[in-house]
Design a protein around this motif. Structure first.
Motif, PDB file in Angstrom:
ATOM      1  N   VAL A  70       0.837  -1.204   0.000  1.00 37.20           N
ATOM      2  CA  VAL A  70       0.000   0.000   0.000  1.00 37.20           C
ATOM      3  C   VAL A  70       0.870   1.251   0.000  1.00 37.20           C
ATOM      4  N   LEU A  71       1.912   1.254   0.824  1.00 39.94           N
ATOM      5  CA  LEU A  71       2.800   2.417   0.886  1.00 39.94           C
ATOM      6  C   LEU A  71       3.538   2.617  -0.438  1.00 39.94           C
ATOM      7  N   ALA A 105      -7.541   1.910   5.989  1.00 40.94           N
ATOM      8  CA  ALA A 105      -7.026   2.689   7.111  1.00 40.94           C
ATOM      9  C   ALA A 105      -5.671   3.311   6.778  1.00 40.94           C
ATOM     10  N   VAL A 106      -4.790   2.530   6.147  1.00 40.47           N
ATOM     11  CA  VAL A 106      -3.470   3.066   5.792  1.00 40.47           C
ATOM     12  C   VAL A 106      -3.601   4.147   4.726  1.00 40.47           C
ATOM     13  N   GLY A 115       5.826  11.475   7.968  1.00 42.38           N
ATOM     14  CA  GLY A 115       5.404  11.076   9.309  1.00 42.38           C
ATOM     15  C   GLY A 115       5.551   9.578   9.489  1.00 42.38           C
ATOM     16  N   SER A 116       4.783   9.031  10.391  1.00 40.58           N
ATOM     17  CA  SER A 116       4.873   7.597  10.686  1.00 40.58           C
ATOM     18  C   SER A 116       3.471   7.016  10.827  1.00 40.58           C
ATOM     19  N   ILE A 117       3.363   5.765  10.459  1.00 39.12           N
ATOM     20  CA  ILE A 117       2.126   4.994  10.607  1.00 39.12           C
ATOM     21  C   ILE A 117       2.497   3.690  11.295  1.00 39.12           C
ATOM     22  N   HIS A 118       1.760   3.371  12.337  1.00 35.58           N
ATOM     23  CA  HIS A 118       2.023   2.154  13.098  1.00 35.58           C
ATOM     24  C   HIS A 118       0.801   1.242  13.034  1.00 35.58           C
ATOM     25  N   VAL A 119       1.029  -0.003  12.624  1.00 35.93           N
ATOM     26  CA  VAL A 119      -0.026  -1.019  12.596  1.00 35.93           C
ATOM     27  C   VAL A 119       0.269  -2.000  13.723  1.00 35.93           C
ATOM     28  N   THR A 139      -6.501   7.181  14.888  1.00 33.31           N
ATOM     29  CA  THR A 139      -6.366   5.738  15.051  1.00 33.31           C
ATOM     30  C   THR A 139      -7.609   5.060  14.480  1.00 33.31           C
ATOM     31  N   ALA A 140      -7.387   4.162  13.550  1.00 32.63           N
ATOM     32  CA  ALA A 140      -8.457   3.306  13.044  1.00 32.63           C
ATOM     33  C   ALA A 140      -8.366   1.986  13.793  1.00 32.63           C
TER      34      ALA A 140
END
Length: 337
Positions: A215-216, A251-252, A265-269, A328-329
């Motif tokens: 996705v990224l 969500a992402v 930024g940052s995305i945390h799963v 947050t999802a």
């Protein structure tokens, strides 16, 4: 080792290059039994003329089949009759001899019959196992072909939507076609990746890592750090993988497009299991949700899809502000999922 022994038993009786070899070896077994009985003569009480000959008959039947077994039974009977039934060194006939020979014949017949039935059952079992193996290979091939065709068809539909987008002037319609094309392409890739004819699940941490990286990469952003944290032993069942993948993808994408549209930024799963519930959180450190945001009245297609998919999984999807200032999802599922 046990499996190798089973394979050997299933191949019995042995098929030698020349039939006479089986009778020669059966003769060797009988003569060996005669030598053992002769050497044990001094240590044995009177009687027991057949005691060492039964193993020779059983071994000959077991290794070479019914006919060499019958041959060994007759030969062992004659040897024991001649050498160990009084008067010795002769074939005397009287009621005692007839009774002993009748008992010997009955035991030999039962032994040979049981061995033959067992080998016949083993032969049928080997045939059925081979048939099952061929059917399993065909099933796997057909499943793989079906999975391949379904994935290809989804990719074709996604490509057709992308082509139709060129003929649409309305921005909102073009965006809808782009979203639909991307979702169909994603489902196609997931279907291909989840191919497993045995129906076994796969490690959810590896699944989420691969999915979010795709996705990224598709977003074209290289200024966002994405991390995945999930238990190593947790397994994702194939029947819910597509739903989970679509929810995580939405969500992402939402975090990239709305939370971090103009800066890195940052995305945390993260995935946690506690109190019979699985919690999947996608958190970003972006600009967060609007002050008047109400998920119950949101017109976002992605949010409505996520809520619908969560309902199909007997779970609950929510979107809320995060402690880091972003959003947050959250997806809550029962642990049996």
């Amino acid at each position: 080792m046990q499996r190798r022994n089973e394979r050997f038993v299933e191949r019995l009786p042995l098929v030698l290059r020349r039939p006479w070899q089986a009778y020669l070896l059966a003769t060797v077994f009988c003569l060996t039994a005669l030598a053992i009985r002769t050497m044990a003569e001094s240590a044995m009480p009177i009687g027991y003329p057949f005691v060492s000959f039964f193993p020779a008959v059983i071994l000959s039947s077991f290794l070479f089949g019914v006919r060499p077994g019958i041959y060994a039974g007759v030969l062992c009977g004659l040897l024991s009759w001649y050498f160990f039934i009084p008067p010795r060194m002769g074939f005397a006939l009287h009621p005692g001899v007839l009774l002993a020979l009748g008992f010997y014949s009955a035991v030999v017949i039962v032994d040979i019959a049981l061995i033959h039935l067992m080998q016949k059952a083993n032969f049928n079992l080997a045939i059925e196992r081979e048939r099952s193996r061929v059917l399993a290979e065909n099933r796997e091939l057909l499943f793989h072909e079906l999975q391949h065709r379904v994935s290809n068809n989804l990719q074709v539909v996604a490509a057709m939507l992308s082509l139709h987008r060129r003929h649409v002037d309305h921005d909102l319609a073009r965006r809808a076609l782009d979203d639909a094309s991307a979702r169909l392409a994603l489902v196609g890739r997931i279907s291909r990746a989840l191919y497993n004819p045995s129906g076994e699940g796969q490690n959810i941490r590896a699944f989420l890592t691969t999915l979010t990286a795709d996705v990224l990469e598709a977003s074209g952003r290289d200024d966002i750090a994405l991390t995945v944290d999930a238990p190593d032993a947790l397994t994702l069942e194939p029947d819910i993988a597509v739903s989970i993948a679509l929810i995580v993808t939405e969500a992402v994408n939402n975090a990239i497009e709305h939370g971090l549209p103009h800066r890195g930024g940052s995305i945390h799963v993260g995935l946690d299991v506690s109190d019979g519930t699985i919690s999947l959180n996608v958190t970003d450190d972006g600009k967060g949700l609007p002050p008047d945001f109400d998920p119950g009245f949101s017109q976002s297609l992605g949010l409505r899809i996520s809520n619908a998919l969560a309902g199909q999984l007997n779970g609950r999807f929510s979107l809320m502000p995060s402690a880091t200032g972003g959003a947050t999802a959250r997806l809550d599922l029962p642990v049996r999922a």
